[in-house]
Design an enzyme around this catalytic site. Sequence first.
Site, mmCIF file in Angstrom:
data_model
loop_
_atom_site.group_PDB
_atom_site.id
_atom_site.type_symbol
_atom_site.label_atom_id
_atom_site.label_comp_id
_atom_site.label_asym_id
_atom_site.label_seq_id
_atom_site.Cartn_x
_atom_site.Cartn_y
_atom_site.Cartn_z
ATOM 1 N N LYS A 45 52.828 21.311 110.676
ATOM 2 C CA LYS A 45 54.183 20.721 109.848
ATOM 3 C C LYS A 45 53.941 21.095 108.560
ATOM 4 O O LYS A 45 52.928 21.497 108.106
ATOM 5 C CB LYS A 45 54.571 19.349 110.248
ATOM 6 C CG LYS A 45 54.746 19.126 111.823
ATOM 7 C CD LYS A 45 56.056 20.022 112.553
ATOM 8 C CE LYS A 45 57.380 19.562 111.992
ATOM 9 N NZ LYS A 45 58.539 20.279 112.757
ATOM 10 N N HIS B 169 59.377 26.772 108.733
ATOM 11 C CA HIS B 169 60.923 26.773 108.545
ATOM 12 C C HIS B 169 61.528 27.152 106.983
ATOM 13 O O HIS B 169 62.044 26.154 106.540
ATOM 14 C CB HIS B 169 61.382 25.139 108.752
ATOM 15 C CG HIS B 169 60.906 24.673 110.271
ATOM 16 N ND1 HIS B 169 61.300 25.365 111.379
ATOM 17 C CD2 HIS B 169 60.098 23.805 110.521
ATOM 18 C CE1 HIS B 169 60.774 24.964 112.689
ATOM 19 N NE2 HIS B 169 60.025 23.628 111.870
#
Length: 361
Positions: free
Chosen positions: A81, A99
Amino acid sequence: MSGGMGKQILWLREEARTTERRTPLLPKGAKELIEAGFEVVVEKSEKRIISNAAYEAAGCTMAEPGAWENAPKDAVILGLKELPKAPEMLKHTHIYFAHAYKEQNGWQALLTRFLNGHGSLLDIEYMTKNDGKRVVAFGYWAGYMGAALALLEWHDKQAGRASYIAKGLSPFESAEALDALIRQSASGGKTPTALVIGAGGRSGRGAAEILERHGVKVTKWGRKETANLDRQAILDHDILINCAFVAHQIPPFLTKEHLKGDHRLSVISDVSCDPFSDFNPLPLYGEPTSWAAPAVKVDGLDLIAIDNLPSLLPTEASMEFAGLLLPYLKALPERTTNDIWRNCDAAFQSACDAMVKKKAS
């Protein structure tokens, strides 16, 4: 290559996110990499589902959390992450889920850190074959977990009792423990109907499998059904699980406007969870929900949108994912000629070009 020894260094960082317990590399995989000539450095972590001792026993070099910042420049930094906010300049090649390519929140700041530091990003989401098909994902367990939470929430609503998930979530010991909890919550009650959008993908399969195992009647939609959207059909189900990967503008599946009339829909689990993207097909909420507060009310609906669902089943998720990723980690020394890594790099270059163009316009 590094340190004058000609060894590729792979550096597993500790996750910045406090709730992240998964790992993209298991000790068994680390041992295989070492045997293949890699140097594997593992940052110590008390959060990670696998013990530090297990990595040490596999022959890894142990480092303090955050030490990757000072790793040799040619070390490849592996994580899952988001990176911490510092350092300002990223000089390494990083592998993780960033992302940042669909203009999500903070995308320009992140890509600028890479450009300024002359580093690069190999985003796991863009590890694709030449036909665009992803080769590594946590999808199955994301869909599985997202559907499980929706089912628990729906049964609690039907029974008129306090929501189990509203008390806050922490990782489940195993998929079996989660199954037992669902059976207990469903005891003696009705069975819902559910619609899974994106049912043909990994997460869609995970969602459908756990729902069907618990007796739920599942409708499965793919691209064909979303191209000719029947919104009333969505609203006629008890539960909606969205697992669709949307990479361009499409009409939203549901907006708040569509929820104004009478409808059966009671719980939504947005497994794809992309609230900061312009392509979000469920523009009903502004930010992901959390383990502490997993569901939010939206016009009488309960909406779950947790962006690290597989972390709630960290053992199963890590085992599956690390197994898929390992062959590509082994190919890192040849990444300039390996199709998967080249496609990954091309996605990074394209996102950087788009940002530079946007800043210039």
